[in-house]
Design an enzyme around this catalytic site. Structure first.
Site, PDB file in Angstrom:
ATOM      1  N   HIS A   1      25.463  10.947  -4.718  1.00 52.42           N
ATOM      2  CA  HIS A   1      24.918  12.134  -5.381  1.00 52.42           C
ATOM      3  C   HIS A   1      25.066  12.094  -6.904  1.00 52.42           C
ATOM      4  O   HIS A   1      24.772  13.078  -7.573  1.00 52.42           O
ATOM      5  CB  HIS A   1      25.599  13.399  -4.840  1.00 52.42           C
ATOM      6  CG  HIS A   1      25.082  13.801  -3.482  1.00 52.42           C
ATOM      7  ND1 HIS A   1      25.069  12.944  -2.414  1.00 52.42           N
ATOM      8  CD2 HIS A   1      24.543  14.969  -3.045  1.00 52.42           C
ATOM      9  CE1 HIS A   1      24.558  13.562  -1.363  1.00 52.42           C
ATOM     10  NE2 HIS A   1      24.225  14.796  -1.723  1.00 52.42           N
TER      11      HIS A   1
ATOM     12  N   HIS B   1     -13.327  -2.633  -3.938  1.00 50.08           N
ATOM     13  CA  HIS B   1     -13.328  -2.470  -2.481  1.00 50.08           C
ATOM     14  C   HIS B   1     -14.683  -1.964  -2.007  1.00 50.08           C
ATOM     15  O   HIS B   1     -14.958  -0.775  -2.082  1.00 50.08           O
ATOM     16  CB  HIS B   1     -12.247  -1.464  -2.070  1.00 50.08           C
ATOM     17  CG  HIS B   1     -10.887  -1.837  -2.548  1.00 50.08           C
ATOM     18  ND1 HIS B   1      -9.912  -2.320  -1.708  1.00 50.08           N
ATOM     19  CD2 HIS B   1     -10.336  -1.820  -3.778  1.00 50.08           C
ATOM     20  CE1 HIS B   1      -8.822  -2.582  -2.402  1.00 50.08           C
ATOM     21  NE2 HIS B   1      -9.052  -2.279  -3.663  1.00 50.08           N
TER      22      HIS B   1
ATOM     23  N   GLU C   1      11.003  16.145  -0.864  1.00 51.12           N
ATOM     24  CA  GLU C   1      10.876  16.010  -2.317  1.00 51.12           C
ATOM     25  C   GLU C   1       9.563  15.342  -2.735  1.00 51.12           C
ATOM     26  O   GLU C   1       8.911  15.753  -3.696  1.00 51.12           O
ATOM     27  CB  GLU C   1      12.047  15.203  -2.904  1.00 51.12           C
ATOM     28  CG  GLU C   1      13.366  15.947  -2.966  1.00 51.12           C
ATOM     29  CD  GLU C   1      14.138  15.863  -1.653  1.00 51.12           C
ATOM     30  OE1 GLU C   1      13.629  15.264  -0.675  1.00 51.12           O
ATOM     31  OE2 GLU C   1      15.266  16.400  -1.603  1.00 51.12           O
TER      32      GLU C   1
ATOM     33  N   HIS D   1     -12.372  -5.358   2.704  1.00 50.95           N
ATOM     34  CA  HIS D   1     -11.521  -4.376   2.037  1.00 50.95           C
ATOM     35  C   HIS D   1     -11.401  -4.592   0.530  1.00 50.95           C
ATOM     36  O   HIS D   1     -11.845  -3.784  -0.238  1.00 50.95           O
ATOM     37  CB  HIS D   1     -10.122  -4.355   2.679  1.00 50.95           C
ATOM     38  CG  HIS D   1      -9.146  -3.527   1.929  1.00 50.95           C
ATOM     39  ND1 HIS D   1      -8.880  -2.224   2.234  1.00 50.95           N
ATOM     40  CD2 HIS D   1      -8.422  -3.811   0.823  1.00 50.95           C
ATOM     41  CE1 HIS D   1      -8.017  -1.746   1.358  1.00 50.95           C
ATOM     42  NE2 HIS D   1      -7.726  -2.692   0.499  1.00 50.95           N
TER      43      HIS D   1
HETATM   44  C1  TPP Z   1       1.389   3.415  -1.893  1.00 52.15           C
HETATM   45  C2  TPP Z   1       0.443   2.253  -1.834  1.00 52.15           C
HETATM   46  N1  TPP Z   1       0.822   1.114  -1.237  1.00 52.15           N
HETATM   47  C3  TPP Z   1      -0.004   0.050  -1.213  1.00 52.15           C
HETATM   48  C4  TPP Z   1      -1.229   0.109  -1.788  1.00 52.15           C
HETATM   49  C5  TPP Z   1      -2.133  -1.105  -1.814  1.00 52.15           C
HETATM   50  N2  TPP Z   1      -3.261  -0.900  -0.916  1.00 52.15           N
HETATM   51  C6  TPP Z   1      -4.451  -0.503  -1.357  1.00 52.15           C
HETATM   52  S1  TPP Z   1      -5.548  -0.255  -0.144  1.00 52.15           S
HETATM   53  C7  TPP Z   1      -4.435  -0.726   1.034  1.00 52.15           C
HETATM   54  C8  TPP Z   1      -4.816  -0.742   2.473  1.00 52.15           C
HETATM   55  C9  TPP Z   1      -5.278   0.572   2.839  1.00 52.15           C
HETATM   56  O1  TPP Z   1      -5.757   0.599   4.124  1.00 52.15           O
HETATM   57  P1  TPP Z   1      -6.597   1.839   4.572  1.00 52.15           P
HETATM   58  O2  TPP Z   1      -6.014   3.070   4.033  1.00 52.15           O
HETATM   59  O3  TPP Z   1      -6.769   1.743   6.014  1.00 52.15           O
HETATM   60  O4  TPP Z   1      -7.953   1.646   3.813  1.00 52.15           O
HETATM   61  P2  TPP Z   1      -9.203   0.766   4.255  1.00 52.15           P
HETATM   62  O5  TPP Z   1      -8.818  -0.669   4.023  1.00 52.15           O
HETATM   63  O6  TPP Z   1      -9.450   1.039   5.675  1.00 52.15           O
HETATM   64  O7  TPP Z   1     -10.238   1.221   3.336  1.00 52.15           O
HETATM   65  C10 TPP Z   1      -3.225  -1.051   0.462  1.00 52.15           C
HETATM   66  C11 TPP Z   1      -2.048  -1.504   1.205  1.00 52.15           C
HETATM   67  C12 TPP Z   1      -1.588   1.325  -2.400  1.00 52.15           C
HETATM   68  N3  TPP Z   1      -2.755   1.490  -3.022  1.00 52.15           N
HETATM   69  N4  TPP Z   1      -0.753   2.375  -2.384  1.00 52.15           N
END
Ligand code: TPP
Ligand code: MG
Length: 700
Positions: free
Chosen positions: A501, A39, A440, A288
């Site tokens: 539960h 990224h 949790e 991204h």
């Molecule tokens: C819990 C989780 N769900 C999905 C992902 C996959 N994922 C990685 S980056 C991203 C998008 C993140 O967007 P943002 O936080 O706005 O980061 P930016 O693209 O702006 O750097 C996703 C969905 C992940 N790493 N963790």
């Protein structure tokens, strides 16, 4: 910004500041491009933010990245890992051994950046604690980093309340910074954690939110239009904004605002442009999750005024500039701290000794002196009750054993009851009993954060709700953190509460998780042994699975000692002389049932063995000789008994073994009725044992 338009130059960015920022940017770009994966866009955008924080504010000594009072920096946007690797490289952070010794070599050499995302590189896809020195916590699953940072901030308050003394008010005064994005803000866990952080008024906590309006699928207008500032004000946070991520003066002002705020956590909302400087990709999700492409890299570098064809280029003066900034400041602070701790040791030798042991994950002398023993008792007591006694016996001798529950302490019996233990709150950061509220998932991450500042944390809840915290627990295991999870109400033993539960698949879930040690003890004495084992696990999380209902305390004069628990499984009762015809295996509350079946089978002349098997992981770690002494390969007639899914049991009972288990979600009824319905009766076990013997009898 429209495609191909050049980025606006920001007047405040001049000279070495700009050179360093662009070095971070281009190292990140080149790392991702070389890996052809990763990224680039967010490191490009946030380089000035990270640079300002590290160079001007972070109290961190690159030469000693484990100095206990260092400020913590958490990259909650783990996908932007190249940002962190570039910083670790340029500030020349030293490597640290697994035993917390600082080594001579750097943590992230340039070659590691060149090998970003390649096997064994110190720069894996997402930052990994205990793999790359200077990485404070493993991140990647969004929301976890920020939530873990709350645990670190809580940990610092607790340490300060316990160890700062007159004349040493600043022994622990570190701040915790976490950089997060839209994803972290959307994930529910961050709301849980932010809510608690506001409630606890953690003024040492600063989240920096990269408000770039971009996630993977495109603009956040599709999914995320809430007013984040208002939300955080609602949580009781101090909220401030920086309208341009390139404006390092405004960034510095925001960090000072944070430092001056003494009664709340701070959120800094920074507007940034993902892929800053890349003419076709800036402000698009194209910046991204994929490399920019060779041509776009060239254009971005041209925009930065960078030599277009140079890769992994660190201009002269960049390392020196970081040495003069964060390097010098960090070293001075670190050296002063160690000089102070030497003084502290003279005045408060006992406290200093505690700190030393804690920081090296060692146990205090005599930690196990007061552990109870339990006499045989047919009526017995719930394992949650015996666990309460064991926990309190250890807590008495181990001041940094601290923890709490997600609003269930009266049920999980995890309260530290000794005089003066107190409750952790905004008014009393010295309390040893924590109240996480009904949160949790955040509790799991907060426990990780506490463990990362090296106190010994435990958290508790109903076993069924482990499902709500698996994301955090997986990171405990991945980071090898000795967090203690105590789960009670471990089976259909909860009776009337019914299927919502009643844990069924949870044991199998957790047993499948690498690195985690799960123990489901059979009686009070096994509980004590379990706590002994758990406290001595320095680099693995443990899950203790306990009953709500009473279980008999096994007569250890008649059956084998509970100390066998340490080996995961042991022969509790056996056939006299020679091999048994059948082996009954069980965990937890079902062990007593197997003992009853054993008595009946023995009376009938059936040569029977009972194996108590509280921990598959500990057993699997034993050598083959031991494992085969407990489960001789010749004895194939085997019955497992566990009030849960049979998933995995055939590993021990074989493909033709019998598994008395539950294949549905349970049912709501008094336990007696449930035991009958699901076949947890002596008769059923005895019949299954005989069927097994018949099945495996050699045919001639
Ligand atoms: C819990 C989780 N769900 C999905 C992902 C996959 N994922 C990685 S980056 C991203 C998008 C993140 O967007 P943002 O936080 O706005 O980061 P930016 O693209 O702006 O750097 C996703 C969905 C992940 N790493 N963790
Ligand atoms: Mg975003």
């Amino acid at each position: 910004m429209s495609a191909a338009a050049p980025p606006t130059a920001t007047p405040t960015l001049l000279g070495m500041d700009l050179t360093c920022i662009n070095t971070i940017r281009t190292l990140s770009i080149d790392g991702v491009q070389a890996a052809n994966s990763g990224h680039p866009g967010t490191p490009m955008a946030l380089a000035p933010v990270a640079y300002t924080l590290w160079q001007q504010f972070l109290r961190f000594d690159p030469q000693d990245p484990v100095w206990p009072n260092r400020d913590r920096f958490v990259l909650s946007i783990g996908h932007a890992s190249m940002l962190l690797y570039s910083l670790l490289h340029l500030t020349e952070v030293r490597a640290v051994s697994k035993d917390y010794e600082t080594l001579g070599e750097v943590s992230v050499p340039l070659d590691a950046i060149k090998a970003f995302r390649q096997l064994d590189s110190r720069c894996p896809g997402h930052p990994e604690y205990r793999w790359t020195s200077g990485v404070e916590t493993t991140t990647g699953p969004l929301g976890q980093g920020v939530s873990t940072s709350v645990g670190m901030a809580i940990g610092r308050q607790w340490l300060a309340a316990h160890y700062n003394r007159p004349g040493f008010e600043d022994l622990f005064d570190f701040n915790v910074y976490a950089l997060c994005g839209d994803g972290c803000m959307m994930e529910g866990i961050s709301s849980e954690a932010a809510s608690l952080a506001g409630h606890l008024r953690l003024s040492n906590l600063c989240w920096i939110y990269d408000n770039n309006h971009i996630t993977i699928e495109g603009n956040t207008s599709q999914t995320f239009t809430e007013d984040v500032a208002t939300r955080f004000i609602g949580y009781g946070w101090n909220v401030t904004r920086v309208g341009d991520a390139n404006d390092i003066e405004m960034l510095a002002r925001a960090f000072r605002t944070f430092q001056n705020c003494k009664d709340r956590p701070t959120l800094i909302i920074v507007d940034s442009h993902i892929g800053y400087g890349a003419p076709h990709k800036q402000d698009t999700s194209g910046a991204h999750g994929e490399p920019l492409g060779e041509e776009e890299v060239r254009l971005a570098k041209r925009n930065y005024g960078w030599p277009e064809d140079r890769k992994f280029y660190v201009p002269d003066g960049v390392y020196d500039h970081f040495r003069e900034g964060i390097g010098k400041r960090g070293k001075q602070l670190r050296d002063a701290w160690f000089a102070r701790i030497a003084e502290y040791r003279k005045q408060y030798p006992e406290l200093a000794e505690e700190l030393y042991r804690m920081q090296h994950r060692q146990l205090p002398e005599g930690w196990d002196h007061d552990l109870p023993g339990f006499p045989a008792d047919a009526k017995g007591l719930a394992t949650r009750e015996s666990s309460a006694q064991a926990l309190n016996a250890i807590a008495k001798n181990m001041p940094w054993l601290i923890g709490g529950s997600a609003d269930l302490a009266p049920s999980t019996k995890t309260r530290i009851t000794q005089e003066g233990a107190g409750d952790f709150s905004a008014e009393n950061y010295a309390g040893r009993n924590f109240h996480f509220g009904i949160r949790e998932h955040a509790m799991g991450a907060i426990l990780n954060g506490l463990s990362l500042v090296k106190v010994r944390p435990f958290g508790s809840g109903f076993f069924i709700f482990v499902d709500y915290m698996r994301g955090s627990m997986r990171l405990s295991a991945l980071m090898e953190l000795p967090v203690i999870f105590v789960f009670t109400h471990d089976s259909i033993g909860v009776g009337e509460d019914g299927p919502t539960h009643q844990p069924i698949e949870q044991l199998a879930h957790l047993r499948s998780m690498p690195g985690l040690v799960l123990i489901r003890p059979a009686d009070a004495n096994e509980v004590v042994e379990a706590w002994k084992v758990i406290l001595q696990l320095h680099h693995a999380p443990a899950v203790l699975v306990l009953t709500r209902q009473a279980v008999p305390t096994i007569d250890r004069t008649k059956y084998a000692p509970a100390a066998g628990l340490a080996r995961g499984a042991y022969v509790l009762a056996d056939a006299a002389g020679g091999l048994p015809e059948v082996i009954l295996l069980a965990t937890g509350s079902e062990v007593a049932l197997c003992l009853e079946a054993y008595e009946q089978l023995t009376k009938e002349g059936v040569r029977t063995r009972v194996v108590s098997m509280p921990s598959w992981e500990l057993f699997d770690d034993q050598d083959k000789d031991y494992r085969e002494s407990v489960l001789p390969p010749q004895v194939r007639a085997r019955v497992s008994v566990e009030m849960a899914s049979d998933f995995g049991w055939s590993k021990y009972t074989g493909s033709e073994g019998s598994n008395i288990c539950i294949e549905t979600f349970g049912a709501s009824a008094p336990l007696k009725q449930l035991l009958k319905k699901f076949g947890f009766s002596v008769d059923h076990v005895v019949t299954a044992a005989k069927d097994q013997i018949a099945l495996h009898k050699p045919s001639n």
